[in-house]
Design a protein around this motif. Structure first.
Motif, PDB file in Angstrom:
ATOM      1  N   ALA A  20      42.105  33.995  32.674  1.00 36.70           N
ATOM      2  CA  ALA A  20      42.433  35.314  33.230  1.00 36.70           C
ATOM      3  C   ALA A  20      41.506  35.614  34.411  1.00 36.70           C
ATOM      4  O   ALA A  20      41.936  36.163  35.429  1.00 36.70           O
ATOM      5  N   THR A  21      40.254  35.232  34.282  1.00 38.84           N
ATOM      6  CA  THR A  21      39.300  35.435  35.377  1.00 38.84           C
ATOM      7  C   THR A  21      39.760  34.673  36.622  1.00 38.84           C
ATOM      8  O   THR A  21      39.778  35.212  37.736  1.00 38.84           O
ATOM      9  N   GLU A  22      40.161  33.427  36.390  1.00 38.62           N
ATOM     10  CA  GLU A  22      40.595  32.613  37.529  1.00 38.62           C
ATOM     11  C   GLU A  22      41.882  33.175  38.154  1.00 38.62           C
ATOM     12  O   GLU A  22      42.041  33.169  39.374  1.00 38.62           O
ATOM     13  N   TYR A  23      42.762  33.675  37.318  1.00 36.54           N
ATOM     14  CA  TYR A  23      44.006  34.264  37.835  1.00 36.54           C
ATOM     15  C   TYR A  23      43.676  35.454  38.739  1.00 36.54           C
ATOM     16  O   TYR A  23      44.210  35.578  39.839  1.00 36.54           O
ATOM     17  N   VAL A  24      42.785  36.298  38.256  1.00 33.33           N
ATOM     18  CA  VAL A  24      42.424  37.489  39.042  1.00 33.33           C
ATOM     19  C   VAL A  24      41.770  37.066  40.360  1.00 33.33           C
ATOM     20  O   VAL A  24      42.069  37.611  41.430  1.00 33.33           O
ATOM     21  N   GLN A  25      40.913  36.081  40.278  1.00 38.02           N
ATOM     22  CA  GLN A  25      40.207  35.633  41.487  1.00 38.02           C
ATOM     23  C   GLN A  25      41.177  35.060  42.541  1.00 38.02           C
ATOM     24  O   GLN A  25      40.953  35.221  43.728  1.00 38.02           O
ATOM     25  N   THR A  26      42.242  34.422  42.059  1.00 35.80           N
ATOM     26  CA  THR A  26      43.169  33.820  43.027  1.00 35.80           C
ATOM     27  C   THR A  26      44.268  34.788  43.468  1.00 35.80           C
ATOM     28  O   THR A  26      44.948  34.532  44.452  1.00 35.80           O
ATOM     29  N   HIS A  27      44.435  35.878  42.762  1.00 36.32           N
ATOM     30  CA  HIS A  27      45.524  36.799  43.100  1.00 36.32           C
ATOM     31  C   HIS A  27      45.040  38.116  43.689  1.00 36.32           C
ATOM     32  O   HIS A  27      45.847  39.026  43.907  1.00 36.32           O
ATOM     33  N   SER A  28      43.753  38.275  43.863  1.00 39.94           N
ATOM     34  CA  SER A  28      43.283  39.550  44.414  1.00 39.94           C
ATOM     35  C   SER A  28      41.924  39.377  45.070  1.00 39.94           C
ATOM     36  O   SER A  28      41.300  38.318  44.977  1.00 39.94           O
ATOM     37  N   VAL A  29      41.491  40.450  45.692  1.00 41.67           N
ATOM     38  CA  VAL A  29      40.159  40.422  46.310  1.00 41.67           C
ATOM     39  C   VAL A  29      39.098  40.921  45.338  1.00 41.67           C
ATOM     40  O   VAL A  29      37.906  40.904  45.645  1.00 41.67           O
ATOM     41  N   ILE A  30      39.569  41.360  44.182  1.00 41.50           N
ATOM     42  CA  ILE A  30      38.638  41.918  43.194  1.00 41.50           C
ATOM     43  C   ILE A  30      37.871  40.793  42.513  1.00 41.50           C
ATOM     44  O   ILE A  30      38.455  39.773  42.144  1.00 41.50           O
TER      45      ILE A  30
END
Lengths: 296, 244
Positions: free
Chosen positions: A114-124
């Motif tokens: 989930a961390t990696e998904y967020v990192q690749t899909h947003s600037v957050i």
């Protein structure tokens, strides 16, 4: 005040994770409560969390308050609230992408994928807070019934049915719509757990089964791959190979293998104790989440 | 000088028990650095307490000629106090020498709203070490009541603790609206704790020495308890989490 908004009280893993998160925060001295429709509590697992009426909270929400949520559907309503909005990411459905596009939303993740998904899909830059298993699941030496196979028919039930037809002499225990304590009791005495939910993000039940000393046979999952290690602490097989893989494990000569994999499973699950999660949270509260210590 | 702590003791009869209760409270308060006071609420004792029989000038007597609900008596007593903390204490609780200091040390940190204490029956069994909540009609009950058990940590979080020995900041008590006076007798303390927690404050139980609680010595309280329990469950069922 920190309010964790939940949609209802139904038997759904995300609800339990929300209560566990609030429990952990409370134990670390953070003022946090569950905000639930009508102030109703989920009663199918143990928790200490206080629960308040979500409608009342929405009407009295202050700029200094924090709203946490995990269900993407709640985003539209909660983003209108004046305080800090926090998304507790418990799944990586593309439905969460609009949330990730909002840089004012703080994002917490429960596992690596989930961390990696967020990192690749947003600037957050997300904060990984982890996830934990209730202590009642951890294997306590209850004798195992080698014939007992537990499963959750709600998702992938057809695979369970195929296994049952193929090995009819085994004892199958369906886990459906029952309280957590009973789930833990079943898993404690079961030998094998069938994780048949397709496209599962993390698969908390499979991890709970591992904690309880079950040999897990699982379909490939997304986030859960951080704890599933095929051939070491579980079997990961595609749906077309599922029945055959269960059959191999049920064979008499596999008793030693089953025993070793169960031990590895219990050891793996120890990485997800409440204590571990709280240690991680405590460090975060001294770092990127330090503003939560000021919540009143 | 403002007092640190005010003990509120609602009492009806049981003069000797009250005397021992007061004695134990003052012995325990010796270890506190700031002054304390006591308000004894005489809840229509058939033979009224005599103010002159309380030799200690730190004791104030509040007499109710007609019997009041426990909650009402407590609320009125708190209104008479200006202390920073209030300790609700049953007249059949005998504090340990170290009790007050430990409750103040461990239970009065930031974020903690209500502090209870482990209490023991005279034979050493646990009377109270926190209140947990069971499913359906079980509702709230004292965890490990009647067991021989040694404390394993100084502070533990609960959803509620007994009002037999409960410390709370007076300001918070007033903010929350005090005890709900519609309860006849019993469960008003649990109701109060749940409301405190809804405001985000912690409710904790402290290992505070070995205070003794004889429990339920006041005549007639069991009948009132049943009514209160019904009222409590009607109000709170489905709105507290299950932890017992």
């Amino acid at each position: 005040m920190l309010y964790y908004f939940v949609p209802d009280t139904t038997i759904f893993g995300g609800i339990k994770v929300a209560y566990q998160f609030v429990d952990a925060l409370n134990a670390l001295g953070i003022m946090a409560v569950i905000a639930s429709p009508g102030g109703r509590t989920a009663d199918w697992f143990f928790s200490h969390a206080a629960v308040v009426d979500a409608e009342v909270v929405r009407d009295s929400f202050r700029p200094e308050d924090t709203a946490v949520f995990s269900l993407p559907h709640d985003y539209a309503a909660l983003r209108k609230l004046p305080g800090q909005l926090v998304f507790h990411c418990q799944g990586t459905d593309p439905l969460i992408d609009p949330i990730l596009a909002n840089s004012s939303v703080q994002v917490l993740t429960c596992w690596r994928q989930a961390t990696e998904y967020v990192q690749t899909h947003s600037v957050i830059n997300p904060i990984e807070v982890g996830i934990s298993i209730t202590s009642s699941f951890f294997y306590a030496g209850v004798p195992k019934f080698e014939n007992a196979v537990a499963y959750m028919p709600r998702r992938g039930g057809y695979l369970c049915d195929e296994v049952k037809r193929a090995y009819a002499s085994k004892r199958y225990i369906a886990i459906d719509n029952i309280c957590e304590a009973e789930v833990a009791r079943i898993m404690q005495y079961s030998s094998i757990y069938l994780a048949t939910a397709e496209h599962e993000w993390f698969g908390l039940p499979a991890l709970e089964a591992m904690a309880a000393g079950c040999l897990v046979v699982s379909l490939p999952v997304l986030g859960g791959m951080e704890y599933l290690d095929d051939g070491v602490n579980c079997r990961i097989v595609k749906s077309q190979d599922f029945v055959g893989a269960v059959g191999e494990l049920l064979q008499e000569q596999c008793a030693g293998l089953r025993f070793r994999m169960r031990q590895a499973a219990v050891a793996t699950a120890r990485r997800y104790t409440t204590g571990r999660m709280m240690q991680r949270l405590a460090l975060l509260l001294d770092g990127p989440l330090s503003s939560w210590r000021k919540i009143v | 000088m403002k007092n640190l702590l005010c003990a509120v003791i609602v009492s009806r009869g049981l003069d000797e028990m009250l005397r021992f209760c007061l004695k134990s409270f003052f012995e325990s308060s010796v270890h506190l650095s700031e002054p304390v006071e006591v308000i004894v609420a005489d809840n229509a004792s058939p033979r009224p307490y005599n103010a002159s029989s309380f030799a200690d000038r730190r004791i104030r007597l509040l007499r109710f000629d007609g019997h009041k609900a426990f909650a009402t008596a407590c609320n009125k007593a708190v209104q008479e106090s200006t202390s920073e903390y209030v300790l609700f204490l049953n007249n059949d609780v005998l504090l340990d020498q170290s009790s007050l200091l430990l409750m103040m040390q461990h239970g009065c940190n930031a974020g903690i709203g209500v502090t209870g204490s482990w209490l023991y029956f005279p034979d050493g069994r646990v009377q109270h070490r926190g209140v947990v909540f069971g499913r359906d009609d079980i509702g709230p009950y004292h965890l490990d009541r009647g067991r021989f058990l040694e404390p394993f940590c100084f502070v533990e979080d609960f959803q509620a603790v007994t009002g037999a020995c409960m410390m709370v900041r007076r300001e918070l008590f007033e903010q929350v609206g005090g005890f709900d006076e519609s309860y006849a007798f019993g469960l008003e303390d649990i109701d109060f704790c749940l409301r405190v927690r809804q405001r985000g404050h912690r409710v904790v139980c402290v290992n505070a020495g070995r205070p003794i609680h004889f429990e339920a010595l006041t005549p007639g309280r069991i009948e009132l308890d049943v009514t209160s329990r019904q009222q409590f469950l009607e109000r709170w069922r489905g709105k507290y989490t299950i932890d017992g």
